[in-house]
Design a protein around this motif. Structure first.
Motif, PDB file in Angstrom:
ATOM      1  N   LEU A  58       5.146   8.000   1.220  1.00  0.00           N
ATOM      2  CA  LEU A  58       5.150   6.667   1.800  1.00  0.00           C
ATOM      3  C   LEU A  58       6.585   6.311   2.201  1.00  0.00           C
ATOM      4  CD1 LEU A  58       3.544   4.054   2.412  1.00  0.00           C
ATOM      5  CD2 LEU A  58       4.124   3.292   0.106  1.00  0.00           C
TER       6      LEU A  58
ATOM      7  N   LEU B 106      -0.452   0.110  -2.688  1.00  0.00           N
ATOM      8  CA  LEU B 106       0.297   1.328  -2.400  1.00  0.00           C
ATOM      9  C   LEU B 106       1.424   1.525  -3.413  1.00  0.00           C
ATOM     10  CD1 LEU B 106       0.609   1.086   1.502  1.00  0.00           C
ATOM     11  CD2 LEU B 106      -0.748   2.752   0.218  1.00  0.00           C
TER      12      LEU B 106
ATOM     13  N   THR C   2       1.440   9.482  -1.534  1.00  0.00           N
ATOM     14  CA  THR C   2       0.184   8.752  -1.524  1.00  0.00           C
ATOM     15  C   THR C   2      -0.800   9.457  -0.607  1.00  0.00           C
ATOM     16  OG1 THR C   2      -0.818   6.549  -1.287  1.00  0.00           O
ATOM     17  CG2 THR C   2       0.735   7.226   0.424  1.00  0.00           C
TER      18      THR C   2
ATOM     19  N   LEU D 146      -7.530   3.393   0.654  1.00  0.00           N
ATOM     20  CA  LEU D 146      -7.229   4.164  -0.540  1.00  0.00           C
ATOM     21  C   LEU D 146      -8.451   4.860  -1.124  1.00  0.00           C
ATOM     22  CD1 LEU D 146      -4.670   1.816  -2.306  1.00  0.00           C
ATOM     23  CD2 LEU D 146      -4.227   4.007  -1.188  1.00  0.00           C
TER      24      LEU D 146
END
Length: 207
Positions: free
Chosen positions: A9, A38, A45, A65
């Protein structure tokens, strides 16, 4: 077509994030609930991606997600009048399981809490989602007697739902409340007791 991104990320914005996958940066539009869950920038991620292409805007990626959230987003997009922004807003206030329960109860008001979703569109969403799979085995009943076990005995309120409701009772905006509860559950784990989740969520909000 991109279906999943796994990488570092790099950035988080107000409505999107940037994921570095092997030196290539992908921008994915996300709802506030997803952005709030996040990890910190620099951590790895995984986002499940819904890819969309239009002549005007070109390729556009929407990130989630979980597969369930992506599936519910796709189902919402199939409803006339529901664009990506409205679909993300619905999932910000009602994750797939809660959305299925709202449809089972014909709770138009719950759906109408989403930004950009008026009463008429909320009614259309509730009507057209009946009988549709919304992820994780959640089906909204299509008619009385169909999936009767869902309609007659909706699942008990989750710790997440109860904690969010408690924060709403304190005058906290729903998006902020959900974000704080999600962060609290990340810290405490999914088995945490309701009072501990509420305390941790208030700490997230600085109260």
């Amino acid at each position: 077509m991109i279906g999943r991104l796994r990488g570092v990320l790099a950035e988080v914005g107000e409505a999107e994030c940037l994921i570095d996958c092997g030196g290539v940066g992908y921008v994915a539009a996300c709802g506030a609930r997803t952005l709030g869950r996040l990890p910190a920038p620099g951590d790895e991620t995984t986002l499940y991606i819904h890819s969309q292409w239009s002549e005007d805007a070109g390729p556009r990626l929407y990130g989630f997600l979980s597969r369930d959230e992506r599936r519910a987003f796709t189902v919402l997009l199939a409803i006339q009048g529901v664009g990506p922004k409205a679909a993300l807003s619905v999932l910000d206030v009602l994750p797939p399981g809660e959305l299925a329960s709202a449809v089972a109860r014909e709770d138009k008001a719950a759906v109408g809490r989403a930004n950009g979703v008026g009463p008429k569109l909320a009614l259309r969403i509730v009507t057209e989602l009946k009988g549709k799979p919304l992820g994780d085995g959640h089906f909204a009943p299509s008619a009385p007697g169909v999936h009767a076990e869902v309609a007659a005995a909706p699942p008990p309120p989750s710790v997440t739902g109860e904690a969010v409701a408690a924060l709403l009772g304190l005058g906290i905006a729903e998006v902020n409340a959900r974000r704080a509860v999600d962060q609290a559950l990340i810290r405490l784990g999914d088995e945490a007791e309701l009072p501990a989740v509420i305390r941790a969520a208030l700490q997230e909000l600085g109260r």
